[in-house]
Design a protein around this motif. Structure first.
Motif: not given
Lengths: 159, 387, 341
Positions: B138, B215, B367-370, B372
């Motif tokens: 994160i 996040r 989303m891509i960050a999600d 992860i």
């Protein structure tokens, strides 16, 4: 429900599909069924209220030597707190079995693994490809008569 | 805008040709956040993931084939260690319990207590690693080092007992490889006393941090019925609100003698079953493991840890399926014995293999960050996924 | 200083060229120091030691060793990359960061170019960095770099607005864009610093500026473009050797530039906090540099404490939180100034 009762209910509901039961004196009570009725039996086991097998613990392929492969399903009911094992025996020459992916989504990857390592084809699976081995690997390694290929992409395999 | 491109690009596993605005991006086998060699093929539309196809097998080391060729059931244990190398004690424990059921061996009380202590210490160590690396994914780099500092203490205890920090070969069929050192109870007690306040520090730094909550809350929501149908287990299942822990629901060893709670996700800062819930289940499980540890070290009986180890292991032709609760979830061993000294078939049902199969369903639309964040919250170990 | 040199060399273009290199004399040692300091700050916050060996005392020569290593690395350019853009990108980023130093007054006696629109020039020229980042991401022929570059462009462009707006509040109070004027307006005592004036409006403006400047320099919690855990290394994934070192140098130069702008605009610039005591042309440089180093420490502290925002949350903070607040502050300060006259 104890395994004996589960087997009795299955024998009543699916006459002819239940081939053998082994519930006394074994660590792992099991029921052997015909490979082309597996999905119906599993649907019944999942949806019937008294059974309520809502979770497929494990699905494994086994190689019973002598030209026979097997698929073993370990089912568990979280609601009713009982377990049962379903076994299926198929010919190694034409290993086809019904897929239970539509019953428990767990089976998706487990059946892919059984296909990958044993070559068992599951009818009705949405995406039967190799999972652990490279997509272009030849052979089914966990079979007892498997011999490793000499070369793979120019690399010598046995060392 | 929605037209298909001239020569349709198909991706195995995706199901339809790519449209012109979609892009395939590869979170390749080497990536700082995939917790091992995992390849995720993402089909994205801008930042939003439309589908994800995981590719595993990069760490396949043929555990099951090796097990069939061992001359002895005991020889499989070092291989078991190396599956989930973060929580090796739990793997050994599962295999040993399965073989003992097969052979109908009753282990001494001392062995049972020490096994429980080792397994719970391992649970804390594994969760610390999961929490630390999750924070790092994160973007918070500091909790990772704090967690590892505390994990070192556990690894020191292991090193004193069996000589190894990560892959122990300690829990044998019928007993243990070494007895514990004389100051074992003091050391574990000191660790418990030291560590409880550290959980508060971790909570202040990471758990209730507004950015961390932004996040992870409402991200990767996994409804309870979907989780059960997919066969999820461990913190992934408990994060969705299902109160199911094999230590209580299907007890093995002597877990029924200890008092501890099963934390579940309640959607405190978001929805039930989001990434934060899975994370907080792990944090609270650490607290519960400390409870078990304190109860266990107060009651270790005396005895010989190697008295029940059989000289020769030759079970009758039978089979057994035993499952134990590892830090990652439900680890199952299906052992088929054929009357010889080596196993006929050993099938391992790894918890992370099954938990990872839920990843595509959880990340469609994220989303891509999600992605992860969701991957980190499942806590996978590729050694176990691929065996 | 300019006049002295012109007297000495009697060649104006030469003097201007020489003076263009003067900030480099500060930036290079500063970058060496800052990289070491960042590692030390990170280490101590993480309960460990950091560099301890290179050079003896607490590893002070660590960065020098790193630079030597980077210099002798092979300069890899991916075969399918756009060669010219790939090579130019780090330079464009560095120019964007470096050009701002022309208008920054290091003391009452020294400012590179005493422009009347100094602040306006700085804000304008630091936007060049975005072009460099986009060039780097696109030319790398790497989808991950492209993601990093696009996110970075969106982020930097969005956060320039709160930066400009919060700086405008001080311009309204002083009535001039000239940085030396703004600094002189804060002379006297500690309480004359603009952060304490028109309380609490300019205080909030300072906070808005600081948060937005974190986004400008791609520091956590806004380091999405270089989000190590997601994009490997974002827009500078494919860079090796000295080009990578140049990106790093630009990042630290940019960090120092925005910190110094914060200090000049809100925290008194080269004025001493003790009024006339300990002040003068050389002490001025000392004060402005130490105050900027304080802000840099704050930036490092935040980096090692906070997690990272997701890109849409980042945009939300910029557009829906910082910009409305900046507008409100401008309104407030404008009214205050109007009422006072």
């Amino acid at each position: 429900m104890i395994p004996q009762e589960i087997c009795e209910t299955l024998k009543e509901k699916f006459p002819g599909a239940v081939l053998e039961t082994k519930t006394e004196g074994v660590l792992n009570p099991c029921v052997k069924v015909a490979p082309d009725r597996v999905r119906d039996i599993c649907l019944f086991l999942r949806d019937e209220e008294t059974m309520a097998f809502d979770s497929l613990m494990c699905l494994s392929g086994v190689d019973y030597t002598g030209g026979k492969l097997g698929v073993v399903y370990h089912l568990d009911s979280m609601k009713r707190n009982h377990k049962i094992t379903i076994k299926v025996e198929i010919d190694a020459a034409n290993p086809r079995c019904q897929s239970v992916e539509s019953v428990w989504k767990t089976a998706n990857w487990h059946e892919r693994e059984a296909y990958d390592l044993f070559g068992i084809l599951f009818d009705g699976h949405s995406d039967l490809r190799r999972i652990l081995l490279p997509d272009d690997w030849e052979g089914f390694p966990l079979r007892k008569d498997y011999t490793v290929a000499e070369y793979y992409h120019g690399m010598k395999v046995p060392y | 805008m929605e037209a298909a491109i001239e020569k349709p690009v198909t991706i195995p596993g995706f199901g339809r040709p790519l449209r012109s605005h979609e892009m395939v991006i590869n979170m390749g086998p080497q990536h700082p956040s995939t917790h091992g060699v995992l390849r995720l093929e993402l089909v994205v539309d801008g930042e939003v993931v439309i589908d994800m196809i995981p590719h595993i097998g990069y760490l396949h080391r043929c555990f099951e084939k090796h097990a069939e060729h061992m001359t002895n059931y005991q020889q499989v244990i070092p291989y078991c260690d190396r599956m989930d190398y973060i929580a090796a004690m739990s793997n050994d424990l599962g295999y040993a319990v399965a073989c003992e059921k097969l052979l109908n061996i009753k282990v001494p009380e001392r062995v049972e207590y020490i096994r429980v202590i080792m397994a719970e210490l391992q649970r804390i160590a594994s969760h610390l690693l999961a929490i630390g690396t999750y924070g790092m994914d994160i973007g918070a780099f500091t909790p990772f080092l704090y967690c590892f500092r505390d994990r070192e203490r556990i690894l020191d205890i292991y090193e004193e007992t069996c000589g190894a920090r990560l892959l122990y070969n300690y829990i044998w069929i019928g007993g243990l490889s070494h007895d514990v050192p004389s100051d074992f109870q003091t050391k574990v007690g000191d660790f418990c006393r030291y560590f409880r306040p550290q959980i508060k520090e971790l909570n202040n730094l990471l758990t209730y941090n507004k950015i961390f909550i932004e996040r992870t809350a409402n991200v990767g929501v996994l409804p309870a019925d979907v989780a059960v149908n997919y066969g999820a287990s461990g913190p992934v299942l408990r994060g969705s609100g299902v109160k199911w822990d094999l230590r209580k629901n299907d007890p093995y060893s002597i877990y029924d003698r200890f008092e501890f709670d099963i934390p579940t996700g309640k959607g405190e800062v978001g929805s039930v079953g989001d990434c934060w819930d899975r994370y907080i289940v792990r944090v609270r499980e650490i607290g519960q493991s400390l409870n078990i540890l304190e109860q266990a070290i107060a009651a270790i009986p005396a005895g010989n840890v190697q008295s029940a180890i059989p000289k020769r292991i030759r079970p009758d032709a039978s089979e057994v399926y035993v499952r134990t609760e590892t830090p990652k979830g439900e680890l199952g061993y299906y052992i088929v014995a054929d009357g010889t000294t080596s196993p006929y078939r050993v099938k391992v049902r790894p918890p992370t293999f099954v938990n990872l199969s839920i990843l595509p369903a959880m990340s469609r639309g994220a989303m891509i960050a999600d992605v992860i964040a969701i991957l980190g919250s499942i806590d996978i170990v590729l050694g176990e996924v691929d065996r | 200083m300019k006049d002295v040199l012109i007297e000495l060399l009697r060649n104006e273009p030469l003097v201007y060229t020489l003076m263009a290199f003067v900030p480099l004399l500060w930036i290079l040692p500063f970058a060496l120091f800052a990289v070491w300091w960042e590692r030390k700050v990170a280490a101590h916050m993480q309960d460990r030691l950091g560099p301890m060996r290179t050079g003896g005392w607490h590893g002070w020569a660590q960065t020098i060793a790193d630079i030597l290593k980077l210099i002798q690395k092979e300069d890899v350019v991916p075969s399918a990359a756009d060669r010219m853009l790939f090579t130019l990108a780090p330079f464009v980023v560095f120019i964007g960061a470096y050009a701002a130093y022309a208008a920054l007054p290091f003391s009452a006696a020294y400012v590179g170019a005493g422009i009347h629109i100094g602040l306006f020039y700085i804000i304008a020229v630091s936007s060049l960095v975005v072009i460099g980042l986009l060039m780097a991401g696109w030319a790398s022929n790497n989808k991950w770099s492209l993601f990093g570059a696009m996110r970075s462009a969106a982020q930097v462009v969005s956060y320039e607005i709160p930066i400009a707006l919060s700086l405008l509040t001080v311009v309204m109070v002083v009535g001039s864009f000239d940085l030396q004027e703004i600094t002189k307006a804060q002379s006297g005592s500690l309480l004359n610093w603009f952060v304490f004036q028109k309380f609490p409006l300019l205080f909030i403006a300072a906070i808005i500026y600081f948060v937005a400047s974190l986004a400008e320099v791609n520091r956590t919690p806004f380091d999405i473009p270089e989000a190590e855990s997601e994009l490997v290394a974002g827009y500078h994934t494919e860079y090796a050797g000295m080009k990578f070192a140049l990106f790093f140098l630009s990042e630290y130069a940019n960090m120092f530039a925005v910190s110094m702008i914060a200090v000049i605009i809100f925290f008194g610039g080269w004025n001493s906090p003790f009024g006339d005591f300990v002040s003068g042309p050389f002490w001025g440089a000392f004060w402005v540099i130490s105050k900027s180093l304080g802000f840099i420490f704050l930036q490092m502290w935040l980096r090692w404490t906070l997690p990272r925002l997701r890109v849409d949350q980042l945009m939300y903070v910029g557009w829906k939180v910082l910009i409305p607040f900046s507008f409100a502050i401008i309104l407030g300060v404008g009214l205050w100034v109007m009422m006072a006259t």
